[in-house]
Write a protein that holds these residues in place. Structure first.
Motif, short mmCIF file in Angstrom:
data_model
loop_
_atom_site.label_atom_id
_atom_site.label_comp_id
_atom_site.label_asym_id
_atom_site.label_seq_id
_atom_site.Cartn_x
_atom_site.Cartn_y
_atom_site.Cartn_z
N SER A 118 7.76 -34.63 -8.17
CA SER A 118 7.47 -36.05 -7.99
C SER A 118 8.42 -36.67 -6.98
O SER A 118 9.02 -37.70 -7.23
CB SER A 118 7.57 -36.76 -9.34
OG SER A 118 6.96 -38.04 -9.29
N SER A 119 8.54 -36.03 -5.81
CA SER A 119 9.39 -36.54 -4.74
C SER A 119 10.83 -36.73 -5.20
O SER A 119 11.51 -37.65 -4.77
CB SER A 119 8.84 -37.86 -4.19
OG SER A 119 7.52 -37.72 -3.75
N PHE A 120 11.30 -35.83 -6.07
CA PHE A 120 12.69 -35.89 -6.51
C PHE A 120 13.61 -35.49 -5.37
O PHE A 120 13.47 -34.42 -4.79
CB PHE A 120 12.93 -34.92 -7.66
CG PHE A 120 12.56 -35.43 -9.01
CD1 PHE A 120 13.33 -36.39 -9.64
CD2 PHE A 120 11.45 -34.94 -9.66
CE1 PHE A 120 12.99 -36.86 -10.89
CE2 PHE A 120 11.10 -35.40 -10.92
CZ PHE A 120 11.86 -36.37 -11.53
N THR A 121 14.58 -36.34 -5.08
CA THR A 121 15.65 -35.91 -4.21
C THR A 121 16.63 -35.09 -5.04
O THR A 121 17.02 -35.48 -6.14
CB THR A 121 16.36 -37.11 -3.57
OG1 THR A 121 15.44 -37.79 -2.73
CG2 THR A 121 17.54 -36.65 -2.73
N ASP A 122 16.98 -33.93 -4.52
CA ASP A 122 17.94 -33.06 -5.19
C ASP A 122 19.33 -33.67 -5.01
O ASP A 122 19.88 -33.69 -3.91
CB ASP A 122 17.87 -31.66 -4.56
CG ASP A 122 18.84 -30.67 -5.18
OD1 ASP A 122 19.58 -31.06 -6.10
OD2 ASP A 122 18.85 -29.52 -4.73
N PRO A 237 14.35 -40.16 12.06
CA PRO A 237 14.61 -40.51 10.67
C PRO A 237 16.10 -40.42 10.35
O PRO A 237 16.82 -39.58 10.91
CB PRO A 237 13.81 -39.45 9.88
CG PRO A 237 12.76 -38.99 10.82
CD PRO A 237 13.39 -39.05 12.19
N TYR A 238 16.57 -41.26 9.46
CA TYR A 238 17.97 -41.22 9.05
C TYR A 238 18.05 -41.13 7.52
O TYR A 238 17.06 -41.35 6.81
CB TYR A 238 18.73 -42.46 9.54
CG TYR A 238 18.34 -43.73 8.84
CD1 TYR A 238 19.02 -44.16 7.69
CD2 TYR A 238 17.31 -44.54 9.32
CE1 TYR A 238 18.67 -45.34 7.04
CE2 TYR A 238 16.95 -45.71 8.68
CZ TYR A 238 17.63 -46.10 7.53
OH TYR A 238 17.28 -47.25 6.88
N GLY A 239 19.23 -40.82 7.03
CA GLY A 239 19.43 -40.73 5.59
C GLY A 239 18.64 -39.60 4.96
O GLY A 239 18.25 -39.68 3.79
N THR A 240 18.41 -38.52 5.71
CA THR A 240 17.60 -37.43 5.19
C THR A 240 18.32 -36.65 4.10
O THR A 240 19.54 -36.49 4.13
CB THR A 240 17.19 -36.46 6.31
OG1 THR A 240 18.37 -35.99 6.97
CG2 THR A 240 16.30 -37.15 7.32
N ALA A 241 17.54 -36.19 3.12
CA ALA A 241 18.06 -35.41 2.01
C ALA A 241 16.92 -34.55 1.47
O ALA A 241 15.74 -34.87 1.68
CB ALA A 241 18.60 -36.32 0.91
N PRO A 242 17.23 -33.46 0.77
CA PRO A 242 16.17 -32.56 0.30
C PRO A 242 15.45 -33.06 -0.94
O PRO A 242 16.07 -33.59 -1.86
CB PRO A 242 16.93 -31.26 0.01
CG PRO A 242 18.31 -31.71 -0.35
CD PRO A 242 18.58 -32.90 0.53
#
Length: 295
Positions: A118-122, A237-242
């Motif tokens: 569900s679009s969880f950021t790790d 894009p900025y603030g990218t995370a997995p």
């Protein structure tokens, strides 16, 4: 929410892009795979293998990642498609269950669900409760009208521009913070127009009230895809995370099975096919890992 967490833009994206907001359970359409991967399937714990089905929890309110089809029951989107594809690789049936976002991790911990997609950021904090298999990268993206828009490369280029955002999001706070930076540097402020829905923000760009829009990168990419050439992505894009697939820590080797399945989907092209279907291939990664939080 912060840039490393799923943002509150989800409700507006659903309102703008789907019909029917009633909570329901249902399975998505399959993304299509090349069949069972024996090595990945061998890693599935016996208890799950014997049941033959994995239950995947999702909050279906975040198009295009997970949202309800127009029938109000079927969960569709990138995550459900990937869930079905993972299930095929593991030789398991998949049931996607629509629940509230904040109930997913507790449900995994309690054993009610096998996976959370569900679009969880790790994040390191979430890794204390569940394990994650990374599979996507998301941040904030900029978009504008396809022709005649300003030259936007990042937050620092917003000085003097009018920006449309959804109220209560990271994008709203970021653009307001950038406005202060602009004025402190002797430049023109950023005019921030905040709207209750993403649809209203898009309309402001269409009618010329705003020059630039900001949203989560997959959501922005989907807006561009659905605009039929009306919008384009600009800048970086900025603030990218997995993003990560959440797996209970008590599930034995299930996280390894999911990781192997994701790698197999990447190798046979199904992964990219699914992301391309939803117009969010810019967030593709090539090296999924277990627990890859960066913050």
């Amino acid at each position: 929410m912060p840039s490393v967490l799923r943002r509150p833009i989800l409700t507006a994206a659903l309102l703008a892009l789907t019909i029917g907001a009633a909570a329901a359970c249902g399975s998505s359409s399959s993304g299509g795979t090349s069949g069972v991967d024996s090595a990945a399937a061998a890693l599935v714990p016996a208890s799950i293998k014997s049941s033959g089905t994995i239950t995947v929890a999702a909050d279906a309110s975040y198009a295009p990642n997970e949202f309800l089809a127009t029938n109000g029951t079927t969960v569709i989107g990138m995550d459900p498609d990937l869930a079905q594809a993972i299930g095929e690789k593991l030789g398991l049936n998949v049931k996607v269950e629509n629940i509230t976002f904040d109930s997913i991790i507790p449900g995994l911990v309690d054993g009610r669900y096998d996976l959370g997609m569900s679009s969880f950021t790790d994040t390191k904090d979430r890794e204390k409760q569940v394990n994650f298999v990374t599979y996507f990268s998301a941040g904030t993206s900029f978009y504008e009208k396809a022709s005649g828009g300003p030259a936007v490369t990042g937050l620092s280029s917003l000085c003097g521009l009018t920006v449309a955002v959804e109220a209560g999001t990271t994008q709203e706070s970021d653009s307001k913070a950038q406005s202060k930076k602009c004025t402190n540097a002797g430049k023109s402020a950023v005019t921030v127009l905040s709207f209750s829905t993403q649809n209203q923000a898009n309309l402001a760009i269409n009618n010329g009230r705003a020059q630039v829009g900001m949203a989560d990168s997959p959501v922005a990419a989907y807006q561009v895809k659905e605009s039929n050439g009306g919008f384009k992505l600009v800048g970086t894009p900025y603030g990218t995370a997995p993003y990560g697939i959440a797996v209970p820590k008590t599930a034995g080797t299930m996280d390894q099975a999911v990781l192997a399945a994701v790698k197999a989907l990447m190798a046979d092209g199904t992964y990219n096919q699914i992301l391309t279907k939803w117009g969010i291939q810019a967030g593709a990664i090539s090296n999924p890992v277990i627990n890859g939080a960066i913050s």
